[in-house]
Design a protein around this motif. Sequence first.
Motif, PDB file in Angstrom:
ATOM      1  N   VAL A 103       0.859  -1.165   0.000  1.00 50.52           N
ATOM      2  CA  VAL A 103       0.000   0.000   0.000  1.00 50.52           C
ATOM      3  C   VAL A 103       0.903   1.224   0.000  1.00 50.52           C
ATOM      4  CG1 VAL A 103      -1.768   1.283   1.243  1.00 50.52           C
ATOM      5  CG2 VAL A 103      -1.785  -1.223   1.256  1.00 50.52           C
ATOM      6  N   VAL A 104       0.727   2.022  -0.991  1.00 51.30           N
ATOM      7  CA  VAL A 104       1.581   3.197  -1.133  1.00 51.30           C
ATOM      8  C   VAL A 104       0.717   4.422  -0.937  1.00 51.30           C
ATOM      9  CG1 VAL A 104       3.096   4.457  -2.694  1.00 51.30           C
ATOM     10  CG2 VAL A 104       3.033   1.963  -2.753  1.00 51.30           C
ATOM     11  N   THR A 105       1.185   5.300  -0.085  1.00 53.23           N
ATOM     12  CA  THR A 105       0.460   6.555   0.114  1.00 53.23           C
ATOM     13  C   THR A 105       1.303   7.678  -0.462  1.00 53.23           C
ATOM     14  OG1 THR A 105       1.442   6.785   2.275  1.00 53.23           O
ATOM     15  CG2 THR A 105      -0.737   5.760   2.165  1.00 53.23           C
ATOM     16  N   LEU A 106       0.805   8.255  -1.478  1.00 58.39           N
ATOM     17  CA  LEU A 106       1.475   9.383  -2.112  1.00 58.39           C
ATOM     18  C   LEU A 106       0.584  10.602  -2.019  1.00 58.39           C
ATOM     19  CD1 LEU A 106       2.766   7.667  -5.368  1.00 58.39           C
ATOM     20  CD2 LEU A 106       4.126   8.322  -3.394  1.00 58.39           C
ATOM     21  N   PRO A 107       1.205  11.744  -2.022  1.00 60.42           N
ATOM     22  CA  PRO A 107       0.372  12.949  -2.000  1.00 60.42           C
ATOM     23  C   PRO A 107      -0.405  13.032  -3.319  1.00 60.42           C
ATOM     24  CG  PRO A 107       2.679  13.512  -2.336  1.00 60.42           C
ATOM     25  CD  PRO A 107       2.622  12.061  -2.045  1.00 60.42           C
ATOM     26  N   PRO A 108      -1.550  13.654  -3.277  1.00 62.08           N
ATOM     27  CA  PRO A 108      -2.349  13.758  -4.504  1.00 62.08           C
ATOM     28  C   PRO A 108      -1.600  14.554  -5.566  1.00 62.08           C
ATOM     29  CG  PRO A 108      -3.290  15.087  -2.759  1.00 62.08           C
ATOM     30  CD  PRO A 108      -2.155  14.314  -2.152  1.00 62.08           C
ATOM     31  N   LEU A 109      -1.775  14.140  -6.742  1.00 65.60           N
ATOM     32  CA  LEU A 109      -1.086  14.763  -7.859  1.00 65.60           C
ATOM     33  C   LEU A 109      -2.044  15.769  -8.503  1.00 65.60           C
ATOM     34  CD1 LEU A 109       1.409  14.834  -9.659  1.00 65.60           C
ATOM     35  CD2 LEU A 109       0.273  13.170 -11.109  1.00 65.60           C
ATOM     36  N   THR A 110      -1.818  17.001  -8.172  1.00 66.28           N
ATOM     37  CA  THR A 110      -2.627  18.052  -8.770  1.00 66.28           C
ATOM     38  C   THR A 110      -1.697  19.124  -9.267  1.00 66.28           C
ATOM     39  OG1 THR A 110      -2.852  19.111  -6.638  1.00 66.28           O
ATOM     40  CG2 THR A 110      -4.655  17.656  -7.322  1.00 66.28           C
ATOM     41  N   VAL A 111      -1.824  19.395 -10.521  1.00 64.48           N
ATOM     42  CA  VAL A 111      -1.000  20.422 -11.101  1.00 64.48           C
ATOM     43  C   VAL A 111      -1.928  21.500 -11.632  1.00 64.48           C
ATOM     44  CG1 VAL A 111       0.666  20.933 -12.912  1.00 64.48           C
ATOM     45  CG2 VAL A 111       0.730  18.733 -11.757  1.00 64.48           C
TER      46      VAL A 111
END
Length: 112
Positions: free
Chosen positions: A100-108
């Motif tokens: 399970v990988v938690t990455l910050p949301p990708l919003t550009v």
Amino acid sequence: MTSNVGRLYALALALVVFFLTWTTVAARPWVHTSKRVADPRLAALAAREQRLRHESLVVQRIVQKRWAVYHVELKKRKSQIAAQQTQLAATPAAAPSVRVVTLPPLTVTRTS
């Protein structure tokens, strides 16, 4: 010749003459069978036919040998595959590990 019977006799006579001529020409009386010269092309063709028959027999034997070898190897390969499948079926498959990988949301967002 205005008589129909006369026309029929003339037609019948013409047909008889035609077929007699045809059979005479088909019999070829002018060709003597004893004086026939053997055509060298026919002799060469017969020799080539014999050579091709021999080659085809040789090739057929080679193909049969290769086919026999192929069947033996195929039988071996199938037995290997069956052994591998039974071995895989005997051992239970391990559950895949899940990460399970938690990455910050990708919003550009870019503004100009």
